[in-house]
Scaffold this active site. Structure first.
Site, PDB file in Angstrom:
ATOM      1  N   LYS A   1       0.837  -1.212   0.000  1.00 26.91           N
ATOM      2  CA  LYS A   1       0.000   0.000   0.000  1.00 26.91           C
ATOM      3  C   LYS A   1       0.868   1.256   0.000  1.00 26.91           C
ATOM      4  O   LYS A   1       0.637   2.181  -0.781  1.00 26.91           O
ATOM      5  CB  LYS A   1      -0.902   0.001   1.252  1.00 26.91           C
ATOM      6  CG  LYS A   1      -1.514   1.351   1.586  1.00 26.91           C
ATOM      7  CD  LYS A   1      -2.323   1.320   2.859  1.00 26.91           C
ATOM      8  CE  LYS A   1      -1.547   1.540   4.132  1.00 26.91           C
ATOM      9  NZ  LYS A   1      -1.277   2.940   4.503  1.00 26.91           N
ATOM     10  N   ASN A   2       1.866   1.267   0.885  1.00 28.27           N
ATOM     11  CA  ASN A   2       2.643   2.504   1.049  1.00 28.27           C
ATOM     12  C   ASN A   2       3.625   2.759  -0.088  1.00 28.27           C
ATOM     13  O   ASN A   2       4.186   3.846  -0.196  1.00 28.27           O
ATOM     14  CB  ASN A   2       3.353   2.506   2.406  1.00 28.27           C
ATOM     15  CG  ASN A   2       2.360   2.696   3.545  1.00 28.27           C
ATOM     16  OD1 ASN A   2       1.198   3.024   3.298  1.00 28.27           O
ATOM     17  ND2 ASN A   2       2.792   2.488   4.778  1.00 28.27           N
TER      18      ASN A   2
ATOM     19  N   CYS B   1      -4.200  12.770  13.162  1.00 28.62           N
ATOM     20  CA  CYS B   1      -4.990  11.555  13.012  1.00 28.62           C
ATOM     21  C   CYS B   1      -4.789  10.723  14.259  1.00 28.62           C
ATOM     22  O   CYS B   1      -4.090  11.141  15.178  1.00 28.62           O
ATOM     23  CB  CYS B   1      -4.618  10.800  11.744  1.00 28.62           C
ATOM     24  SG  CYS B   1      -3.071   9.938  11.846  1.00 28.62           S
TER      25      CYS B   1
ATOM     26  N   ARG C   1       0.583  14.937  12.968  1.00 31.75           N
ATOM     27  CA  ARG C   1       1.320  14.600  11.741  1.00 31.75           C
ATOM     28  C   ARG C   1       1.483  15.846  10.873  1.00 31.75           C
ATOM     29  O   ARG C   1       0.794  16.013   9.872  1.00 31.75           O
ATOM     30  CB  ARG C   1       0.603  13.477  10.994  1.00 31.75           C
ATOM     31  CG  ARG C   1       0.565  12.211  11.820  1.00 31.75           C
ATOM     32  CD  ARG C   1      -0.074  11.072  11.097  1.00 31.75           C
ATOM     33  NE  ARG C   1       0.773  10.532  10.050  1.00 31.75           N
ATOM     34  CZ  ARG C   1       0.400   9.539   9.257  1.00 31.75           C
ATOM     35  NH1 ARG C   1      -0.780   8.985   9.382  1.00 31.75           N
ATOM     36  NH2 ARG C   1       1.224   9.089   8.317  1.00 31.75           N
TER      37      ARG C   1
ATOM     38  N   ASP D   1       4.959   0.729  12.041  1.00 31.09           N
ATOM     39  CA  ASP D   1       3.718   0.131  11.538  1.00 31.09           C
ATOM     40  C   ASP D   1       3.519  -1.308  12.011  1.00 31.09           C
ATOM     41  O   ASP D   1       2.503  -1.928  11.694  1.00 31.09           O
ATOM     42  CB  ASP D   1       3.688   0.187   9.998  1.00 31.09           C
ATOM     43  CG  ASP D   1       3.547   1.607   9.492  1.00 31.09           C
ATOM     44  OD1 ASP D   1       3.172   2.484  10.287  1.00 31.09           O
ATOM     45  OD2 ASP D   1       3.824   1.854   8.301  1.00 31.09           O
TER      46      ASP D   1
ATOM     47  N   ARG E   1      -8.545  -0.386   5.005  1.00 32.72           N
ATOM     48  CA  ARG E   1      -7.702   0.636   4.370  1.00 32.72           C
ATOM     49  C   ARG E   1      -6.358   0.049   3.967  1.00 32.72           C
ATOM     50  O   ARG E   1      -5.723   0.537   3.033  1.00 32.72           O
ATOM     51  CB  ARG E   1      -7.455   1.804   5.333  1.00 32.72           C
ATOM     52  CG  ARG E   1      -8.689   2.613   5.650  1.00 32.72           C
ATOM     53  CD  ARG E   1      -8.332   3.776   6.519  1.00 32.72           C
ATOM     54  NE  ARG E   1      -7.137   4.410   5.999  1.00 32.72           N
ATOM     55  CZ  ARG E   1      -6.263   5.117   6.713  1.00 32.72           C
ATOM     56  NH1 ARG E   1      -6.454   5.280   7.991  1.00 32.72           N
ATOM     57  NH2 ARG E   1      -5.212   5.657   6.150  1.00 32.72           N
TER      58      ARG E   1
HETATM   59  N1  EPU Z   1       7.031  14.586  10.595  1.00 33.05           N
HETATM   60  C1  EPU Z   1       7.156  15.912  10.908  1.00 33.05           C
HETATM   61  N2  EPU Z   1       7.028  16.826   9.894  1.00 33.05           N
HETATM   62  C2  EPU Z   1       6.793  16.451   8.613  1.00 33.05           C
HETATM   63  C3  EPU Z   1       6.657  15.096   8.296  1.00 33.05           C
HETATM   64  C4  EPU Z   1       6.785  14.171   9.322  1.00 33.05           C
HETATM   65  O1  EPU Z   1       7.379  16.281  12.051  1.00 33.05           O
HETATM   66  O2  EPU Z   1       6.692  17.347   7.740  1.00 33.05           O
HETATM   67  C5  EPU Z   1       7.163  13.591  11.662  1.00 33.05           C
HETATM   68  C6  EPU Z   1       5.896  12.760  11.858  1.00 33.05           C
HETATM   69  O3  EPU Z   1       4.957  13.435  12.665  1.00 33.05           O
HETATM   70  C7  EPU Z   1       6.454  11.497  12.480  1.00 33.05           C
HETATM   71  C8  EPU Z   1       7.774  11.321  11.755  1.00 33.05           C
HETATM   72  O4  EPU Z   1       8.126  12.630  11.269  1.00 33.05           O
HETATM   73  O5  EPU Z   1       6.688  11.712  13.847  1.00 33.05           O
HETATM   74  C9  EPU Z   1       7.781  10.355  10.606  1.00 33.05           C
HETATM   75  O6  EPU Z   1       6.656  10.563   9.759  1.00 33.05           O
HETATM   76  P1  EPU Z   1       6.698  10.279   8.208  1.00 33.05           P
HETATM   77  O7  EPU Z   1       6.624  11.576   7.486  1.00 33.05           O
HETATM   78  O8  EPU Z   1       7.835   9.369   7.850  1.00 33.05           O
HETATM   79  O9  EPU Z   1       5.319   9.517   7.991  1.00 33.05           O
HETATM   80  P2  EPU Z   1       4.472   9.532   6.661  1.00 33.05           P
HETATM   81  O10 EPU Z   1       5.394   9.626   5.512  1.00 33.05           O
HETATM   82  O11 EPU Z   1       3.384  10.502   6.769  1.00 33.05           O
HETATM   83  C10 EPU Z   1       4.530   6.959   6.196  1.00 33.05           C
HETATM   84  C11 EPU Z   1       3.549   5.828   6.126  1.00 33.05           C
HETATM   85  C12 EPU Z   1       3.022   5.522   7.524  1.00 33.05           C
HETATM   86  C13 EPU Z   1       4.225   5.157   8.415  1.00 33.05           C
HETATM   87  C14 EPU Z   1       5.239   6.304   8.411  1.00 33.05           C
HETATM   88  C15 EPU Z   1       6.510   5.982   9.184  1.00 33.05           C
HETATM   89  C16 EPU Z   1       2.560   6.042   3.942  1.00 33.05           C
HETATM   90  C17 EPU Z   1       1.370   6.334   3.124  1.00 33.05           C
HETATM   91  N3  EPU Z   1       2.436   6.188   5.254  1.00 33.05           N
HETATM   92  O12 EPU Z   1       3.813   8.078   6.700  1.00 33.05           O
HETATM   93  O13 EPU Z   1       2.190   4.380   7.383  1.00 33.05           O
HETATM   94  O14 EPU Z   1       3.792   4.933   9.723  1.00 33.05           O
HETATM   95  O15 EPU Z   1       5.628   6.600   7.046  1.00 33.05           O
HETATM   96  O16 EPU Z   1       7.122   4.853   8.667  1.00 33.05           O
HETATM   97  O17 EPU Z   1       3.595   5.668   3.416  1.00 33.05           O
HETATM   98  C18 EPU Z   1       0.471   2.898   7.976  1.00 33.05           C
HETATM   99  O18 EPU Z   1       0.651   2.304   6.894  1.00 33.05           O
HETATM  100  O19 EPU Z   1      -0.246   2.421   8.902  1.00 33.05           O
HETATM  101  C19 EPU Z   1       1.107   4.195   8.203  1.00 33.05           C
HETATM  102  C20 EPU Z   1       0.669   5.059   9.106  1.00 33.05           C
END
Ligand code: EPU
Length: 418
Positions: free
Chosen positions: A22-23, A115, A120, A306, A398
């Site tokens: 998915k990701n 969320c 986030r 995850d 999802r």
């Molecule tokens: N963060 C910030 N600022 C930003 C972006 C992120 O502070 O601008 C923080 C976040 O709040 C968090 C950390 O950095 O504390 C890491 O977040 P990241 O940006 O890596 O998460 P994401 O890219 O939004 C993806 C996956 C998530 C997974 C995370 C971490 C997808 C669609 N989602 O989210 O997947 O938990 O990376 O590996 O790829 C799931 O599949 O259940 C899921 C939540």
């Protein structure tokens, strides 16, 4: 609303086919906006989040079809505004921002809110894009990028929780069309980022260093159509792995890539699990209860956040005291209070769950709060005495393709009640 009704006690046994990631699929679908040509993507899982991303692409002007795991897109024209109604339903929709800026030089997108797994923000995405020349301002809950003149630059993308997966994706996608060289330092190394980079390279992007902390992107004038197969879902594989271990079962995770799960395999082996990796996938089994664990979630190649909820379910019935610390989303612990209702002995100290393994859990009606929390509750239900009803199953749909059917085929007593 659907619920899953699980009767505990069966050992999982047999073979389960792991679906596409998915990701990986979500940002790859967003990347199809980078070209007016046709893109064909195979091994796309049929999930509500994927359907939702396809709806976004269609609303932005792309022609989209989805049949038998293959998505075909053609975005001859792209509009530049994503309304709140689309963003609020799925946070990952933020990954259309990079492609929109690269393709159209402007974008308006609603800022995704928090969320159930915690705060986030998208500040790092916006900082990275601004350094490339796409300055934004936020007003009325919307992020406006009125005019981007993208020029490559060296950008540090780390934050206080480490690297960002979708932030790296967004900057990398925007940089494919920037003038000159972009260097992303402290890039996310997750296999899904690497898969996106491979997809972009097939489109004609010049990228090196994907899968490392430093990604270099030399901008090009145009990107073209592409055919690509999405990598297997390491988190789905890890979830079934825990399903096998929690029920003391014997399961082949067919198609799973052991390279993507090195840390998880290693940690589970050190708790006593048997793992055999071969060309068909990962064979996981145990004939006895595992030993407890002391673990911290980390960015790749560390233990993935995850899988933290699913690991909590496993350790709630594993003898001894386990300590599981969440470093990526420190408040991602909504599952603990539901596990407690099933008899788990668990305390939360800061961002560390302390689990005292109990002999058995008892089935109960429980409420899923997010995708991985719901998976954890289903896993707990597989070993609980009696019946567990997992409500709000839309969360699990999802991210897990036909999870009830796959578990049933492995011998679980699980029914979906509509
Ligand atoms: N963060 C910030 N600022 C930003 C972006 C992120 O502070 O601008 C923080 C976040 O709040 C968090 C950390 O950095 O504390 C890491 O977040 P990241 O940006 O890596 O998460 P994401 O890219 O939004 C993806 C996956 C998530 C997974 C995370 C971490 C997808 C669609 N989602 O989210 O997947 O938990 O990376 O590996 O790829 C799931 O599949 O259940 C899921 C939540």
């Amino acid at each position: 609303m659907d619920k899953l009704v699980v009767k505990g006690g069966a050992r999982l046994k047999g073979r389960v086919n792991i679906s596409g990631s998915k990701n990986s699929a979500l940002p790859i679908l967003a990347a199809t906006l980078l070209t007016p040509e046709t893109c064909i993507i195979h091994n796309v899982p049929d999930l509500s989040d994927i359907r939702f991303m396809l709806e976004i692409l269609a609303q932005l002007g792309a022609k989209v079809t989805f049949e038998n795991g293959t998505v075909t897109t053609r975005a001859e024209k792209v509009i530049t505004e994503v309304p709140y109604d689309l963003v609020r339903k799925m946070r990952a929709s933020i990954c259309v921002l990079g492609p929109m800026i690269a393709r159209c030089g402007q974008a308006t997108i609603s800022e995704p809110g928090g969320c159930s797994i915690g705060d986030r923000p998208i500040d790092i995405h916006l900082k990275g894009l601004a350094e490339l020349g796409a300055e934004s301002h936020t007003q009325g809950g919307n992020v406006f990028i009125p005019k981007a003149n993208l020029v490559g630059k060296e950008i540090f993308l780390g934050g206080k929780f480490g690297s960002t997966v979708l932030g790296t994706d967004n900057v990398m996608m925007a940089a494919t069309r920037a003038k000159g060289l972009t260097i992303i330092e402290s890039a996310a190394c997750e296999p899904e980022v690497r898969d996106l980079a491979e997809f972009l390279r097939k489109m004609g992007a010049k990228i090196v260093g994907q899968g490392t902390r430093r990604i270099e992107i030399e901008g090009v004038d145009a990107l073209g159509g592409v055919e690509h197969t999405v990598i297997p879902d390491r988190i789905e594989a890890g979830t079934f792995m825990i399903g096998a271990l929690i029920t003391q079962g014997d399961v082949l995770l067919a198609g799973a890539d052991p390279d993507h799960l090195v840390n998880v395999i290693d940690r589970m082996k050190s708790c006593g699990a048997h793992m055999k990796c071969g060309p068909e996938g990962i064979h996981v089994s145990t004939s006895r209860k595992l030993s407890s664990i002391d673990l911290v979630t980390e960015t790749y190649p560390g233990f993935p956040t995850d899988m933290q909820a699913q690991l909590c379910a496993l350790m709630s019935v594993t003898p001894g005291i386990s300590a599981i610390t969440e470093k990526i989303f420190p408040s991602r612990f909504m599952h603990l209070s539901e596990l407690r209702r099933m008899g788990a002995r668990v305390e939360l100290e800061g961002a560390t769950a302390i689990l005292h393994g109990v002999d058995h859990l008892s089935g109960a009606p429980v409420m899923a709060s997010d995708l991985r929390a719901s998976a954890a509750l289903v896993l707990a239900g597989l070993v609980a005495h009696g019946t567990t009803e997992v409500n709000r199953v839309y969360h699990i749909d999802r991210g897990y393709e036909h999870i009830d059917e796959k578990l049933r085929a492995l011998g679980a007593d699980i029914q979906r009640v509509r």
